[in-house]
Design a protein around this motif. Sequence first.
Motif, PDB file in Angstrom:
ATOM      1  N   PHE A 182       0.808  -1.221   0.000  1.00 45.54           N
ATOM      2  CA  PHE A 182       0.000   0.000   0.000  1.00 45.54           C
ATOM      3  C   PHE A 182       0.844   1.276   0.000  1.00 45.54           C
ATOM      4  O   PHE A 182       0.293   2.376   0.006  1.00 45.54           O
ATOM      5  CB  PHE A 182      -0.936   0.008   1.220  1.00 45.54           C
ATOM      6  N   LEU A 183       2.154   1.095  -0.010  1.00 42.25           N
ATOM      7  CA  LEU A 183       3.026   2.274   0.142  1.00 42.25           C
ATOM      8  C   LEU A 183       2.824   3.329  -0.939  1.00 42.25           C
ATOM      9  O   LEU A 183       2.836   4.529  -0.643  1.00 42.25           O
ATOM     10  CB  LEU A 183       4.497   1.838   0.175  1.00 42.25           C
ATOM     11  N   VAL A 184       2.656   2.893  -2.182  1.00 43.76           N
ATOM     12  CA  VAL A 184       2.483   3.908  -3.243  1.00 43.76           C
ATOM     13  C   VAL A 184       1.198   4.702  -3.029  1.00 43.76           C
ATOM     14  O   VAL A 184       1.140   5.909  -3.292  1.00 43.76           O
ATOM     15  CB  VAL A 184       2.497   3.288  -4.669  1.00 43.76           C
ATOM     16  N   PHE A 185       0.157   4.017  -2.522  1.00 40.42           N
ATOM     17  CA  PHE A 185      -1.104   4.724  -2.235  1.00 40.42           C
ATOM     18  C   PHE A 185      -0.933   5.688  -1.061  1.00 40.42           C
ATOM     19  O   PHE A 185      -1.396   6.829  -1.100  1.00 40.42           O
ATOM     20  CB  PHE A 185      -2.220   3.714  -1.930  1.00 40.42           C
ATOM     21  N   THR A 186      -0.257   5.185  -0.027  1.00 40.19           N
ATOM     22  CA  THR A 186      -0.027   6.028   1.151  1.00 40.19           C
ATOM     23  C   THR A 186       0.770   7.274   0.778  1.00 40.19           C
ATOM     24  O   THR A 186       0.395   8.401   1.143  1.00 40.19           O
ATOM     25  CB  THR A 186       0.741   5.233   2.224  1.00 40.19           C
ATOM     26  N   ASP A 192       9.971   3.487 -11.413  1.00 42.10           N
ATOM     27  CA  ASP A 192       8.607   2.953 -11.590  1.00 42.10           C
ATOM     28  C   ASP A 192       7.732   3.276 -10.374  1.00 42.10           C
ATOM     29  O   ASP A 192       6.538   3.555 -10.516  1.00 42.10           O
ATOM     30  CB  ASP A 192       8.634   1.448 -11.849  1.00 42.10           C
ATOM     31  N   LYS A 193       8.326   3.277  -9.207  1.00 43.64           N
ATOM     32  CA  LYS A 193       7.530   3.583  -8.005  1.00 43.64           C
ATOM     33  C   LYS A 193       7.178   5.071  -7.967  1.00 43.64           C
ATOM     34  O   LYS A 193       6.054   5.446  -7.625  1.00 43.64           O
ATOM     35  CB  LYS A 193       8.315   3.199  -6.745  1.00 43.64           C
ATOM     36  N   GLN A 194       8.141   5.916  -8.315  1.00 45.82           N
ATOM     37  CA  GLN A 194       7.862   7.356  -8.351  1.00 45.82           C
ATOM     38  C   GLN A 194       6.780   7.659  -9.381  1.00 45.82           C
ATOM     39  O   GLN A 194       5.902   8.503  -9.149  1.00 45.82           O
ATOM     40  CB  GLN A 194       9.142   8.134  -8.676  1.00 45.82           C
ATOM     41  N   ALA A 195       6.842   6.942 -10.511  1.00 45.73           N
ATOM     42  CA  ALA A 195       5.836   7.158 -11.558  1.00 45.73           C
ATOM     43  C   ALA A 195       4.448   6.736 -11.069  1.00 45.73           C
ATOM     44  O   ALA A 195       3.444   7.431 -11.303  1.00 45.73           O
ATOM     45  CB  ALA A 195       6.231   6.368 -12.809  1.00 45.73           C
ATOM     46  N   LYS A 196       4.396   5.597 -10.376  1.00 46.21           N
ATOM     47  CA  LYS A 196       3.087   5.137  -9.854  1.00 46.21           C
ATOM     48  C   LYS A 196       2.503   6.153  -8.868  1.00 46.21           C
ATOM     49  O   LYS A 196       1.324   6.458  -8.901  1.00 46.21           O
ATOM     50  CB  LYS A 196       3.260   3.780  -9.139  1.00 46.21           C
ATOM     51  N   VAL A 197       3.358   6.656  -7.995  1.00 44.70           N
ATOM     52  CA  VAL A 197       2.899   7.646  -7.010  1.00 44.70           C
ATOM     53  C   VAL A 197       2.389   8.893  -7.728  1.00 44.70           C
ATOM     54  O   VAL A 197       1.313   9.427  -7.395  1.00 44.70           O
ATOM     55  CB  VAL A 197       4.032   8.013  -6.034  1.00 44.70           C
TER      56      VAL A 197
END
Lengths: 142, 142
Positions: A106-110, A131-136
């Motif tokens: 859930f980290l990207v949502f948080t 990829d994580k920065q892009a998702k956020v």
Amino acid sequence: MWCSKQSAESYSLLAFSPLDFGDFRSRDNSQQMTTTQTDGQWSHEEIRIAKSALKKAYKQETEALIANIRENAANVTQLEDVWQLHDFLSAKRHDIDGKYDDREDFLVFTLSKLIKTGLLDKSDLQGLAADKQAKVTVLTRM
Amino acid sequence: MWCSKQSAESYSLLAFSPLDFGDFRSRDNSQQMTTTQTDGQWSHEEIRIAKSALKKAYKQETEALIANIRENAANVTQLEDVWQLHDFLSAKRHDIDGKYDDREDFLVFTLSKLIKTGLLDKSDLQGLAADKQAKVTVLTRM
């Protein structure tokens, strides 16, 4: 503190359970953790960055809440002000309880929610995989 | 007042409905009211006395609650203090919402509870029929 002077009736105090930032990873996911960064998984360094960001936002929000109460208490002059304060705290408690979900899945949502509400800045995510920065970033636009 | 500086998310404000002391008698019982005092029924004068007593207790309790918040706000320094305040207000709201039941059939119970918690004194009931004062006294011992 906050005890009625007139009534001996007790009231229950729900123990506040502060977020435990000590072990950032949920148990369910700990078996899957690796020390190297792989697609979709969180490296130890990324977890450290996310943990630091959440701590920063949590500290900022809770300190602002405390300051808000201290500053506005003098404005409580009517009973409706008291219940307005109660409603505000009910909403805040519910909000804070659910806002800092530190489970890996859930980290990207948080993180995106904290950015959306101004408690974090995109610069706080520096060091996370692209990829994580892009998702956020995508989630902050939703 | 009490608005978050960081979040634009709204929260609902439950409108507080202050007790309406204007018509002290419940609708269900209004047909049975008489201007003369009969056994078990409340005369207009008794209703005036009870109404005055409830107003006095309500004023005393709510003013003390407001003073408590104003005085103790400076002691809120940790998040657990905030949640302790929230718990206290939740209990107080529940307590106050149910405490001032002014329906004729419940008046002896309401008055006895206010005496038990120190918000009223037996002397506040002077002018009520002896049987009503006796009922209230018995209930304060339960």
